[in-house]
Write a protein that holds these residues in place. Structure first.
Motif, PDB file in Angstrom:
ATOM      1  N   ASP A 113       0.808  -1.074  -0.074  1.00  0.00           N
ATOM      2  CA  ASP A 113       0.024  -0.145  -0.013  1.00  0.00           C
ATOM      3  C   ASP A 113       1.012   1.188  -0.059  1.00  0.00           C
ATOM      4  O   ASP A 113       0.409   2.178  -0.524  1.00  0.00           O
ATOM      5  N   TYR A 347      -6.132   0.649   9.273  1.00  0.00           N
ATOM      6  CA  TYR A 347      -4.987   0.478   8.598  1.00  0.00           C
ATOM      7  C   TYR A 347      -3.580   0.938   9.028  1.00  0.00           C
ATOM      8  O   TYR A 347      -2.753   0.270   9.015  1.00  0.00           O
ATOM      9  N   VAL A 354     -11.498   2.135  10.917  1.00  0.00           N
ATOM     10  CA  VAL A 354     -12.272   1.960   9.826  1.00  0.00           C
ATOM     11  C   VAL A 354     -13.573   0.962  10.172  1.00  0.00           C
ATOM     12  O   VAL A 354     -14.662   1.143  10.101  1.00  0.00           O
ATOM     13  N   ALA A 373     -22.043   3.227   3.309  1.00  0.00           N
ATOM     14  CA  ALA A 373     -21.390   4.324   2.315  1.00  0.00           C
ATOM     15  C   ALA A 373     -20.107   3.809   1.887  1.00  0.00           C
ATOM     16  O   ALA A 373     -19.343   2.952   2.422  1.00  0.00           O
ATOM     17  N   SER A 374     -19.828   4.240   0.720  1.00  0.00           N
ATOM     18  CA  SER A 374     -18.587   4.293   0.155  1.00  0.00           C
ATOM     19  C   SER A 374     -17.423   4.888   1.045  1.00  0.00           C
ATOM     20  O   SER A 374     -17.634   5.734   1.754  1.00  0.00           O
ATOM     21  N   GLY A 375     -16.410   3.838   1.351  1.00  0.00           N
ATOM     22  CA  GLY A 375     -15.417   4.112   2.143  1.00  0.00           C
ATOM     23  C   GLY A 375     -15.800   3.808   3.591  1.00  0.00           C
ATOM     24  O   GLY A 375     -15.067   3.962   4.645  1.00  0.00           O
ATOM     25  N   GLY A 376     -16.795   2.985   3.609  1.00  0.00           N
ATOM     26  CA  GLY A 376     -17.605   2.708   4.950  1.00  0.00           C
ATOM     27  C   GLY A 376     -16.962   1.291   5.731  1.00  0.00           C
ATOM     28  O   GLY A 376     -17.061   0.936   6.658  1.00  0.00           O
ATOM     29  N   GLY A 377     -15.978   0.643   4.939  1.00  0.00           N
ATOM     30  CA  GLY A 377     -15.426  -0.615   5.509  1.00  0.00           C
ATOM     31  C   GLY A 377     -15.562  -1.823   4.899  1.00  0.00           C
ATOM     32  O   GLY A 377     -15.294  -2.695   5.187  1.00  0.00           O
ATOM     33  N   LYS A 378     -16.443  -1.757   3.748  1.00  0.00           N
ATOM     34  CA  LYS A 378     -17.097  -3.134   3.142  1.00  0.00           C
ATOM     35  C   LYS A 378     -15.778  -3.974   2.570  1.00  0.00           C
ATOM     36  O   LYS A 378     -15.765  -4.979   2.816  1.00  0.00           O
ATOM     37  N   SER A 379     -15.083  -3.243   1.911  1.00  0.00           N
ATOM     38  CA  SER A 379     -13.984  -4.070   1.143  1.00  0.00           C
ATOM     39  C   SER A 379     -13.034  -4.412   2.495  1.00  0.00           C
ATOM     40  O   SER A 379     -12.310  -5.478   2.266  1.00  0.00           O
ATOM     41  N   THR A 380     -12.903  -3.545   3.449  1.00  0.00           N
ATOM     42  CA  THR A 380     -11.693  -3.947   4.502  1.00  0.00           C
ATOM     43  C   THR A 380     -12.440  -5.208   5.064  1.00  0.00           C
ATOM     44  O   THR A 380     -11.429  -6.219   5.484  1.00  0.00           O
ATOM     45  N   TYR A 389      -4.705  -8.138   6.148  1.00  0.00           N
ATOM     46  CA  TYR A 389      -4.414  -7.352   7.237  1.00  0.00           C
ATOM     47  C   TYR A 389      -4.927  -8.198   8.412  1.00  0.00           C
ATOM     48  O   TYR A 389      -5.753  -9.072   8.347  1.00  0.00           O
ATOM     49  N   ASP A 589     -22.280   3.293  -3.169  1.00  0.00           N
ATOM     50  CA  ASP A 589     -21.452   2.350  -4.182  1.00  0.00           C
ATOM     51  C   ASP A 589     -22.437   1.698  -4.801  1.00  0.00           C
ATOM     52  O   ASP A 589     -22.266   0.460  -5.114  1.00  0.00           O
TER      53      ASP A 589
HETATM   54  N1  LIG Z   1      -4.853   0.389   2.044  1.00  0.00           N
HETATM   55  C1  LIG Z   1      -5.306   1.176   2.779  1.00  0.00           C
HETATM   56  N2  LIG Z   1      -4.757   1.778   3.529  1.00  0.00           N
HETATM   57  C2  LIG Z   1      -5.232   2.917   4.306  1.00  0.00           C
HETATM   58  N3  LIG Z   1      -6.376   3.224   4.404  1.00  0.00           N
HETATM   59  C3  LIG Z   1      -7.514   2.511   3.596  1.00  0.00           C
HETATM   60  C4  LIG Z   1      -6.829   1.380   2.766  1.00  0.00           C
HETATM   61  N4  LIG Z   1      -7.994   0.984   2.096  1.00  0.00           N
HETATM   62  C5  LIG Z   1      -8.872   1.593   2.435  1.00  0.00           C
HETATM   63  N5  LIG Z   1      -8.652   2.650   3.307  1.00  0.00           N
HETATM   64  C6  LIG Z   1      -9.589   3.490   3.978  1.00  0.00           C
HETATM   65  O1  LIG Z   1     -10.394   2.642   4.958  1.00  0.00           O
HETATM   66  C7  LIG Z   1     -11.881   2.987   4.824  1.00  0.00           C
HETATM   67  C8  LIG Z   1     -12.779   2.011   4.314  1.00  0.00           C
HETATM   68  O2  LIG Z   1     -12.351   1.441   3.009  1.00  0.00           O
HETATM   69  P1  LIG Z   1     -12.969   0.358   2.475  1.00  0.00           P
HETATM   70  O3  LIG Z   1     -13.052  -0.724   3.092  1.00  0.00           O
HETATM   71  O4  LIG Z   1     -12.289   0.248   0.897  1.00  0.00           O
HETATM   72  O5  LIG Z   1     -14.562   1.069   2.159  1.00  0.00           O
HETATM   73  P2  LIG Z   1     -15.815   0.427   0.956  1.00  0.00           P
HETATM   74  O6  LIG Z   1     -15.206  -0.789   0.435  1.00  0.00           O
HETATM   75  O7  LIG Z   1     -16.828   0.416   1.743  1.00  0.00           O
HETATM   76  O8  LIG Z   1     -16.069   1.403  -0.054  1.00  0.00           O
HETATM   77  C9  LIG Z   1     -11.783   4.284   3.865  1.00  0.00           C
HETATM   78  O9  LIG Z   1     -11.872   5.395   4.572  1.00  0.00           O
HETATM   79  C10 LIG Z   1     -10.537   4.271   3.041  1.00  0.00           C
HETATM   80  O10 LIG Z   1      -9.991   5.399   2.881  1.00  0.00           O
END
Ligand SMILES: Nc1ncnc2c1ncn2[C@@H]1O[C@H](COP(=O)(O)OP(=O)(O)O)[C@@H](O)[C@H]1O
Ligand SMILES: [Mg+2]
Length: 592
Positions: A113, A347, A354, A373-380, A389, A589
């Motif tokens: 990253d 992160y 997050v 919401a977008s950036g809400g932590g779904k992908s995380t 992680y 999203d």
């Molecule tokens: N690799 C990363 N390093 C630091 N922050 C991250 C990283 N990936 C995502 N984020 C932050 O974590 C939050 C959640 O991201 P993400 O899970 O991708 O959201 P979603 O998939 O819900 O849109 C966001 O605020 C994003 O900016």
């Protein structure tokens, strides 16, 4: 030296080369030192003959034979040494590269990253070329130089201590001058490296995302910034080179004075008969033999500093902690619930969380959608399931075992993923589909392609499955790439499936084909869906909505459609259909 020694920890089986080279160097130095003595002896004979004091020419033949023989020996041994040095350097390069790559492959996602690709690659090539060059020089020339200079000075001492002292005194002076100039030189080199890393990273990024560059007409801007960086690098080279030549001139001038003084001593001593002509010739030859090596001291110091600097960069990468993979509990996750248990995550430790104490369950064989919401932590949440992680607290538990207790490879083997962007490698379509299973048969690959709705378009390509796609799959449409990615996931046949906005990069038409393929892929698996359409979400078993890093609601689509929560609002927005509403949907999203 300890930095260089440390580097050797990463290399094995090289000692025999080093020892052979050292022994050969010793023999070469000895042979080189024979010549001055023979010449001295020959001079004495010649002087005797010429001045009519006896002796005859026949005495000279064996001496010439020795000179010729030892020269030939030196030539041959030097070639063998060069050959061994090349092999040593090549092996060292190979081992350092392999270790580096192996280590990189084990590094956590967070490393990638933060670090630009160009830097990762440059560090390796710099470290490797400079270290192996240094070692090669060290083995081939330095040792020989050290022996030649050392023994020459010892012999000089025997004949004329003054000459020995004067010649020997140069060594500390040059080392001092070398160290002096090297510090600054290395500083320049570091600045140069940083700029070079930036320029080449950007270069790679631009090449990789040419479409974006073109669409924003930013070629000129990218080119200008490239020029600027290279301009700065040239500026540094000016300074660096001036610096180098200043010291080099100082050194060579110093040497010229010293050698002139030595010649004066020898000439005067011989003229005053304090020294025989033969001794003078011997000393002149010995003195001459020390000249080149002494001049090279600076060069060696520079090479050493460079090797040290670059080996530090290499070390730094090697010291970065790899993914922890100490898990030993082998779990077959098929048919087991996935439980997120109070998972909190940021992160970076200092960043805002997050996710905060997120708990929910994905029952075995069911489909669960994440909405937020977008950036809400779904992908995380999906990243954490793959253990890209580690959560700061809480755990993800499958079948009663925390995933952190499972072997990483075993866990990831049981999870298939389809992301927004289908990542393809350069190679054939067949290779791309079989990426997770290189041993798959043609039938398996074809069947996966059929289920992924990809078979037809693949067969229409000129070479079918053997069609080469570019590094980024440039020759395929978004929907086609995505179906290849789905075929890859189908072939993997993992019990757990993660779909992260798998259709969001597609237009409606290709989306339908992809959606169908996804439906087939989802059959019989436990699925975590980060959906991009409300229609997809409507068909899942359970929806989990996230708000400010926390779970807001959990329920079936029917339940949440009436709850007044996020999902309910999204549905209402969709019904409304106005452009303001569409904007709000985008924030989640969700496609419109
Ligand atoms: N690799 C990363 N390093 C630091 N922050 C991250 C990283 N990936 C995502 N984020 C932050 O974590 C939050 C959640 O991201 P993400 O899970 O991708 O959201 P979603 O998939 O819900 O849109 C966001 O605020 C994003 O900016
Ligand atoms: Mg996301």
């Amino acid at each position: 030296m300890k930095e260089i020694a440390r580097i050797f920890r990463y290399a094995t089986g090289l000692n025999k080369f080093i020892v052979s080279i050292a022994i050969l160097s010793l023999v070469v130095s000895a042979s080189l030192l024979v010549t001055p003595f023979v010449i001295k002896y020959a001079t004495d004979v010649i002087v005797a003959i010429a001045s009519g004091q006896g002796g005859n020419l026949a005495q000279l033949w064996p001496l010439l034979a020795i000179i010729g023989g030892s020269s030939l020996l030196v030539v041959v041994l030097n070639s063998i040494n060069g050959y061994l040095g090349d092999i040593l350097a090549a092996r060292l390069r190979q081992q350092l590269s392999e270790r580096y790559y192996q280590h990189l492959l084990a590094l956590p996602q967070s490393y990638y990253d933060e670090t630009e690709t160009g830097k990762i690659i440059n560090r390796l090539s710099r470290a490797i070329s400079d270290i192996s060059q240094f070692i090669n020089q060290l083995a081939n020339n330095f040792l020989q130089m050290l022996i030649t200079v050392g023994v020459s000075i010892a012999i000089m001492w025997w004949y004329s201590p003054w000459v020995a002292v004067i010649i020997g005194a140069q060594i500390p002076v040059y080392i001092f001058l070398g160290a002096q100039s090297s510090k600054k030189w290395t500083k320049f080199q570091k600045q140069h490296n940083t700029l070079y890393d930036k320029a080449s990273s950007r270069f790679a990024e631009v090449i990789g995302q040419m479409k974006v560059v073109k669409s924003f007409n930013s070629q000129q801007r990218e080119y200008a910034s490239f020029q600027r960086r290279f301009g700065k690098m040239v500026g540094i080279t000016y300074k660096q080179s001036r610096h180098w030549y200043f010291y080099s001139t100082l050194r060579t001038a110093c040497q010229a004075v010293v050698y002139t003084a030595v010649y004066a001593i020898l000439f005067i001593a011989t003229a005053q008969r304090a020294m025989s002509i033969g001794d003078m010739v011997l000393l002149l030859t010995l003195v001459q033999q020390t000249r080149m090596p002494l001049q090279f001291i600076n060069f060696y110091i520079d090479m050493y500093q460079k090797a040290v600097t670059n080996s530090q960069d290499y070390e730094e990468v090697m010291r970065t902690k790899p993914d922890v993979d100490t898990g030993s509990k082998d779990v077959d996750v098929a048919g087991k619930d996935i439980v997120y248990d109070k998972v909190s995550f940021a992160y970076e430790a200092k960043d805002k969380r997050v996710l905060q104490a997120v708990s929910f369950t994905i029952p075995a064989g069911s489909r669960v959608a994440l909405v937020g919401a977008s950036g809400g932590g779904k992908s995380t949440l999906a990243n954490l399931l793959m253990r890209l992680y580690e959560p700061q607290s809480g755990a993800i538990v499958i079948g009663g075992i925390a995933i952190s207790d499972m072997p990483l490879a075993r866990l990831r083997n049981q999870i298939a993923t389809v992301f927004q962007e289908a990542a393809l490698f350069s190679g054939t379509i067949r290779e791309n589909i079989a990426y997770g299973m290189p041993w798959a048969t043609d039938e398996q690959i074809q069947s996966a392609a059929k289920q992924a709705n990809a078979y037809e378009f693949i067969m229409e390509l000129p070479k079918g499955f053997d069609t080469k796609v570019g590094e980024r799959g440039t020759k395929l449409s978004g929907g086609q790439k995505q179906r290849i990615a789905i075929a890859r996931a189908i072939l993997k046949d993992a019990p757990i499936l993660i779909l992260d906005e798998a259709t969001s990069a597609l237009d409606t038409r290709s989306e339908r084909a992809v959606q169908e393929a996804l439906d087939r892929l989802m059959q019989g698996r436990t699925v975590l869906i980060i959906a991009h359409r409300l229609s997809t979400i409507a068909e899942v078993d359970k929806i989990i909505t996230l708000k400010r890093g926390k779970v807001d609601e959990i329920g079936t689509p029917a339940e949440l459609a009436k709850s007044g929560g996020i999902y309910n609002q999204l549905l209402d927005l969709q019904m409304g259909g106005s452009s303001a509403n569409q904007k709000k949907l985008k924030k989640y999203d969700i496609a419109v």
